[in-house]
Design a protein around this motif. Structure first.
Motif, short mmCIF file in Angstrom:
data_model
loop_
_atom_site.label_atom_id
_atom_site.label_comp_id
_atom_site.label_asym_id
_atom_site.label_seq_id
_atom_site.Cartn_x
_atom_site.Cartn_y
_atom_site.Cartn_z
N VAL A 38 13.05 61.22 80.60
CA VAL A 38 12.13 62.34 80.77
C VAL A 38 11.61 62.29 82.20
O VAL A 38 11.21 61.23 82.68
CB VAL A 38 10.96 62.25 79.76
N VAL A 39 11.64 63.44 82.89
CA VAL A 39 11.08 63.52 84.25
C VAL A 39 9.94 64.53 84.25
O VAL A 39 9.93 65.46 83.44
CB VAL A 39 12.13 63.91 85.31
N GLY A 40 8.99 64.34 85.15
CA GLY A 40 7.88 65.27 85.28
C GLY A 40 7.08 64.98 86.53
O GLY A 40 7.20 63.91 87.12
N ASP A 41 6.25 65.95 86.91
CA ASP A 41 5.42 65.76 88.10
C ASP A 41 3.97 65.47 87.75
O ASP A 41 3.15 65.26 88.64
CB ASP A 41 5.51 66.98 89.02
N GLY A 42 3.63 65.44 86.47
CA GLY A 42 2.26 65.18 86.05
C GLY A 42 1.32 66.35 86.24
O GLY A 42 0.12 66.23 86.07
N LYS A 43 1.88 67.52 86.61
CA LYS A 43 1.06 68.71 86.85
C LYS A 43 1.57 69.91 86.05
O LYS A 43 1.38 71.04 86.45
CB LYS A 43 1.08 69.07 88.33
N GLY A 44 2.28 69.65 84.95
CA GLY A 44 2.73 70.75 84.11
C GLY A 44 4.21 71.02 84.15
O GLY A 44 4.68 71.97 83.53
N VAL A 45 4.99 70.22 84.85
CA VAL A 45 6.44 70.39 84.88
C VAL A 45 7.07 69.17 84.23
O VAL A 45 6.75 68.03 84.58
CB VAL A 45 6.96 70.55 86.33
N VAL A 46 7.97 69.41 83.26
CA VAL A 46 8.61 68.31 82.54
C VAL A 46 10.01 68.74 82.11
O VAL A 46 10.28 69.92 81.92
CB VAL A 46 7.75 67.87 81.32
N GLY A 47 10.91 67.75 81.99
CA GLY A 47 12.27 68.02 81.54
C GLY A 47 12.89 66.75 80.99
O GLY A 47 12.39 65.65 81.20
N HIS A 48 13.99 66.91 80.26
CA HIS A 48 14.68 65.76 79.68
C HIS A 48 16.15 65.80 80.07
O HIS A 48 16.70 66.86 80.37
CB HIS A 48 14.54 65.75 78.16
N GLY A 49 16.78 64.63 80.06
CA GLY A 49 18.19 64.57 80.40
C GLY A 49 18.88 63.41 79.72
O GLY A 49 18.25 62.42 79.34
#
Length: 173
Positions: free
Chosen positions: A43-54
């Protein structure tokens, strides 16, 4: 999670952090014996409302993780966060995995387990209550959590659908 929920998000690679959710050793049986490789869910994200999985798969652990991170950067969604939590209760489903997320008061923290915790932390949600029902398969739980987060609507969307002003949205409750 429907493809309609995936939104192109402009986030630079330096802003994104990644978290390994699960790493599996998988085997392919051939005439010469077993061939082992690794499957990684990240899981990746910026901690400000953006997230994704791979998901990535390779013979080496590091290669599998880097492939998963590259895949996750292609599946980013934007999550509506209001004062460190979500704006309303929401259910999400993917396969047999079902999740329920609920806003919490400031200082509560992320009350969630395993795969859900990783998604919520990478999204930047600091106060939330979450429950996973059904399948405990990390793949399904991650996708169900992202489904729930992508369905959260903001006050402006609700006002538009009800044909009201934003200040009148909470009066009818």
């Amino acid at each position: 999670m429907n493809k309609a929920h995936i939104v192109r998000v402009n986030a630079t690679d330096s802003e994104l952090k990644d978290k390994l959710v699960v790493l599996n050793r998988v085997a392919k049986v051939t005439k010469g014996g077993r061939t082992f490789s690794f499957s990684a869910l990240v899981v990746v994200g910026d901690g400000k409302g953006v997230v994704g999985h791979g998901l990535g798969k390779a013979r080496e652990v590091a290669d599998a993780i880097s492939k998963a991170v590259e895949d996750a950067k292609k599946n980013l969604i934007r999550v509506r966060i209001h004062k460190g939590t979500i704006s309303h209760e929401q259910k999400g489903k993917y396969g047999a995995g079902k999740v329920f997320i609920k806003p919490a008061a400031d200082g509560t923290g992320v009350i969630a387990g395993g795969a859900m915790r990783a998604v919520l932390e990478m999204a930047g949600v600091h106060n939330v209550l979450a429950k996973s029902n059904g399948s405990s398969n990390p793949h399904n739980v991650v996708k169900a959590t992202l489904d729930a987060l992508s369905r959260i609507r903001g006050p402006h969307e609700i006002a538009k659908s009800r044909r009201l002003d934003v200040k009148n949205v909470f009066d009818g409750i």
